[in-house]
Design a protein around this motif. Structure first.
Motif, PDB file in Angstrom:
ATOM      1  N   GLY A  68       0.806  -1.218   0.000  1.00 51.06           N
ATOM      2  CA  GLY A  68       0.000   0.000   0.000  1.00 51.06           C
ATOM      3  C   GLY A  68       0.836   1.264   0.000  1.00 51.06           C
ATOM      4  O   GLY A  68       0.377   2.301   0.455  1.00 51.06           O
TER       5      GLY A  68
ATOM      6  N   HIS B 218      -7.636   1.867  -4.354  1.00 54.45           N
ATOM      7  CA  HIS B 218      -7.645   1.263  -3.023  1.00 54.45           C
ATOM      8  C   HIS B 218      -8.622   1.968  -2.089  1.00 54.45           C
ATOM      9  O   HIS B 218      -8.881   1.508  -0.997  1.00 54.45           O
ATOM     10  CB  HIS B 218      -6.237   1.318  -2.428  1.00 54.45           C
ATOM     11  CG  HIS B 218      -5.714   2.710  -2.336  1.00 54.45           C
ATOM     12  ND1 HIS B 218      -5.296   3.408  -3.445  1.00 54.45           N
ATOM     13  CD2 HIS B 218      -5.591   3.539  -1.288  1.00 54.45           C
ATOM     14  CE1 HIS B 218      -4.915   4.625  -3.070  1.00 54.45           C
ATOM     15  NE2 HIS B 218      -5.089   4.722  -1.775  1.00 54.45           N
ATOM     16  N   ARG B 219      -9.150   3.126  -2.515  1.00 51.37           N
ATOM     17  CA  ARG B 219     -10.089   3.855  -1.643  1.00 51.37           C
ATOM     18  C   ARG B 219     -11.499   3.371  -1.908  1.00 51.37           C
ATOM     19  O   ARG B 219     -11.864   3.094  -3.045  1.00 51.37           O
ATOM     20  CB  ARG B 219     -10.039   5.352  -1.950  1.00 51.37           C
ATOM     21  CG  ARG B 219      -8.699   5.943  -1.685  1.00 51.37           C
ATOM     22  CD  ARG B 219      -8.825   7.220  -0.863  1.00 51.37           C
ATOM     23  NE  ARG B 219      -7.526   7.827  -0.723  1.00 51.37           N
ATOM     24  CZ  ARG B 219      -7.081   8.772  -1.545  1.00 51.37           C
ATOM     25  NH1 ARG B 219      -7.856   9.231  -2.502  1.00 51.37           N
ATOM     26  NH2 ARG B 219      -5.878   9.266  -1.392  1.00 51.37           N
TER      27      ARG B 219
ATOM     28  N   PRO C 116     -12.709  -0.206  -5.074  1.00 53.69           N
ATOM     29  CA  PRO C 116     -11.683  -1.226  -4.823  1.00 53.69           C
ATOM     30  C   PRO C 116     -12.069  -2.598  -5.371  1.00 53.69           C
ATOM     31  O   PRO C 116     -11.191  -3.357  -5.793  1.00 53.69           O
ATOM     32  CB  PRO C 116     -11.564  -1.256  -3.299  1.00 53.69           C
ATOM     33  CG  PRO C 116     -12.657  -0.436  -2.765  1.00 53.69           C
ATOM     34  CD  PRO C 116     -13.161   0.455  -3.846  1.00 53.69           C
TER      35      PRO C 116
ATOM     36  N   ALA D  30      -3.759  -4.360  -7.254  1.00 53.24           N
ATOM     37  CA  ALA D  30      -4.619  -3.952  -6.138  1.00 53.24           C
ATOM     38  C   ALA D  30      -4.000  -4.400  -4.823  1.00 53.24           C
ATOM     39  O   ALA D  30      -3.960  -3.652  -3.847  1.00 53.24           O
ATOM     40  CB  ALA D  30      -6.009  -4.555  -6.304  1.00 53.24           C
ATOM     41  N   GLU D  31      -3.468  -5.617  -4.818  1.00 53.47           N
ATOM     42  CA  GLU D  31      -2.848  -6.135  -3.616  1.00 53.47           C
ATOM     43  C   GLU D  31      -1.652  -5.276  -3.237  1.00 53.47           C
ATOM     44  O   GLU D  31      -1.466  -4.903  -2.083  1.00 53.47           O
ATOM     45  CB  GLU D  31      -2.407  -7.582  -3.859  1.00 53.47           C
ATOM     46  CG  GLU D  31      -2.392  -8.423  -2.626  1.00 53.47           C
ATOM     47  CD  GLU D  31      -1.825  -9.810  -2.908  1.00 53.47           C
ATOM     48  OE1 GLU D  31      -1.503 -10.108  -4.075  1.00 53.47           O
ATOM     49  OE2 GLU D  31      -1.698 -10.565  -1.944  1.00 53.47           O
TER      50      GLU D  31
ATOM     51  N   GLY E  57      -1.301  -2.253  -3.949  1.00 54.51           N
ATOM     52  CA  GLY E  57      -1.798  -0.955  -3.514  1.00 54.51           C
ATOM     53  C   GLY E  57      -2.467  -1.001  -2.155  1.00 54.51           C
ATOM     54  O   GLY E  57      -3.009  -0.002  -1.706  1.00 54.51           O
TER      55      GLY E  57
ATOM     56  N   VAL F 218      -4.995  -3.176  -1.204  1.00 57.68           N
ATOM     57  CA  VAL F 218      -6.367  -3.680  -1.177  1.00 57.68           C
ATOM     58  C   VAL F 218      -6.326  -5.137  -0.718  1.00 57.68           C
ATOM     59  O   VAL F 218      -5.578  -5.929  -1.287  1.00 57.68           O
ATOM     60  CB  VAL F 218      -7.011  -3.598  -2.576  1.00 57.68           C
ATOM     61  CG1 VAL F 218      -8.399  -4.219  -2.568  1.00 57.68           C
ATOM     62  CG2 VAL F 218      -7.076  -2.158  -3.047  1.00 57.68           C
TER      63      VAL F 218
END
Ligand SMILES: Nc1ncnc2c1ncn2[C@@H]1O[C@H](COP(=O)(O)OP(=O)(O)OP(=O)(O)O)[C@@H](O)[C@H]1O
Ligand SMILES: [Mg+2]
Lengths: 273, 223
Positions: A70, A102-103, B119, B130-131, B133, B135
């Protein structure tokens, strides 16, 4: 400040030591080509930097902080492709899904998100691809969208996992040139993995060569030598320079283009180097 | 898009088990149905956050649910009509209470979906990215399965276990084939679903054939 620091890092996957006590430092703004045979750990190294795989030993620091998932300062282009190849979704909407992805919230990009998508599509010269459905794009064209996606949010560190696979020599050269311009103009640190060294020769400041759990980081002249590569491959290799190109040979075979026979690579633990 | 259409099918069957089980222990069938589908949905989501394992997880839940459903049926053969209603549904036999329950379930799933859709879309299109990032694939897999389960629980009471597939999957699949944008895709699939349902009911009225038949026929026709 260093962009990436590994201190005695080991990474285990499925009971195997993929990285074994690796120590290295990559400075901010460096362009590093990441090389090594299949299974050497190029993808694993990048996933460890992203915080997706924990180190079983040692510490990994990224942009001054411990590696953790992240981190918005890292742009990533995964090696696993084929995502969305069956969809009618347009290239624009596909790229847009990564903006603030991710939001929590609704998936309809606003004005700023649209502008960001157009900016990154422009950077990779894929404005026209953005209007077409994914299912109608070629593998290489989809890949340029993925490269664009990695540039969203102006990352300080770019991890590009084999961005040149599937590309013809022309686009290979332009992928390298694009990465190089991001480095020189924006000061972005770049890790660029590849199976072939030659397309990277003009661009890399240093190369990180992986093999059998070990890593060798240095300039092309320091790392691409018979003795270093023989240690990483665990077999006798020669390095031949010809007209500004470099060939790594095992006997009469070019190891980047022809596979090393299985018995040369298997059956050897990382410890007998 | 998540290649999870099979999940909708499994959940519908699970719902059947829940409803029959509920009758057995004296709870109103819709409650048994909802509770059972949602918990199965969560179970499926938790077991299979990765694309490749999903069908296996769904299959396991399906087999388990069918077995349990059969067991419940074994104990309550007397309620054959109720079982038929559950299996095939009847849009024209919905009372006021059910309408409110359905509105509630529908609103809840739409709100949940609206909150997590960005998401969720990211994780569906680009799981690796995504992971990286931040999520959690597992979390969104579970949440999505729970939402599908809620929506399925609602639909089952209308069109029945066997036909719920037609309304949840058909319109979305059809929309995905024509729409190139996320927003247009969503709007189109809702329009398709409404058109199918209304046209189905109208045709049922004129032909006196079951509305469920017409709805599924139209759903297949649009594809
Ligand atoms: N999830 C996993 N579980 C167990 N072993 C794994 C896993 N992922 C990778 N490996 C192993 O780790 C080693 C390194 O894999 P990695 O994907 O990092 O190699 P690579 O250098 O990227 O190779 P390639 O050039 O084929 O992309 C391989 O031997 C692979 O089999
Ligand atoms: Mg790899």
């Amino acid at each position: 400040m260093n962009a990436i620091e590994f201190h005695d890092v080991s990474v285990r996957l499925g009971g195997r030591e993929v990285l074994n006590l690796v120590t290295l430092e990559i400075a901010t703004g460096e362009f590093v080509g990441v090389l090594g045979p299949n299974g050497a750990g190029k993808t694993t190294l990048m996933r460890a930097i992203l915080g997706l795989i924990p180190a079983s030993r040692g510490t990994i620091r990224v942009l001054g902080r411990p590696a953790a998932r992240g981190n918005p300062a890292i742009g990533y282009m995964p090696q696993v492709r084929g995502a969305g190849s069956h969809l009618r979704l347009s290239g624009c909407d596909f790229v847009a899904s990564a903006v603030d992805g991710h939001r929590i919230g609704k998936p309809f990009p606003g004005k700023t998100a649209r502008a960001e998508v157009n900016r990154v599509l422009g950077l990779v010269g894929a404005m026209e691809l953005g209007r077409r459905p994914l299912a109608e794009l070629s593998g290489g064209e989809r890949q340029r969208l993925l490269l664009a996606q990695a540039l969203i949010g102006r990352p300080q560190l770019l991890l590009l996992d084999e961005p040149m696979s599937n590309l013809d020599p022309h686009f290979q050269a332009s992928a390298v040139a694009l990465a190089k311009s991001l480095q020189t103009e924006l000061g972005v640190t770049i890790l660029f993995s590849a199976h072939e060294l030659n397309p990277l020769l003009g661009a890399t400041d240093r190369v990180l060569y992986l093999g059998r759990g070990r890593a060798a980081l240095g300039t092309v002249d320091e790392v691409i030598t018979g003795s270093v590569l023989s240690r990483l491959y665990g077999t006798e290799l020669d390095v031949i320079r010809l007209n500004g190109r470099i060939f790594v040979m095992a006997g009469s075979r070019d190891v980047e283009h022809e596979p090393v026979p299985a018995h040369d690579l298997l059956g050897m633990s990382p410890h007998d180097a | 898009m998540r290649r999870q259409t099979f999940a909708g099918h499994v959940l519908a069957h699970v719902g059947f088990t829940g409803a029959t089980g509920a009758v057995l222990i004296g709870v109103p069938p819709p409650w048994g149905l909802t509770v059972m589908t949602v918990s199965a949905g969560i179970g499926m989501g938790a077991m299979a956050e990765r694309l490749l394992q999903r069908d296996v997880a769904n299959g396991i839940i399906l087999a388990l649910a069918l077995g349990l459903g059969l067991l419940s049926l074994h104990f309550f053969t007397a309620y054959a009509t109720q079982a038929t209603a559950l299996l095939f549904g009847n849009v024209l036999a919905v009372d006021d209470g059910t309408v409110w329950t359905l509105l509630g379930l529908g609103a809840l799933s739409v709100i949940m979906l609206a909150v997590i859709s960005r998401p969720l879309l990211f994780a569906s299109l680009q799981p690796e990215l995504a992971e990286a990032g931040g999520v959690s694939l597992r979390l969104y897999s579970v949440l999505f399965a729970a939402i599908v389960a809620l929506a399925t629980a609602g639909c089952v009471q209308l069109v029945g276990v066997l036909l719920v597939f037609a309304l949840t999957v058909g319109p979305a699949a059809a929309a995905q084939q024509v729409a190139t944008g996320v927003a247009t895709g969503l709007v189109l699939s809702v329009e398709f679903a409404l058109a199918e349902a209304w046209a189905g009911i109208t045709l049922a009225f004129y032909t006196d054939w079951p509305s469920s038949f017409w709805i599924t026929a139209l759903s297949a026709g649009i594809l």
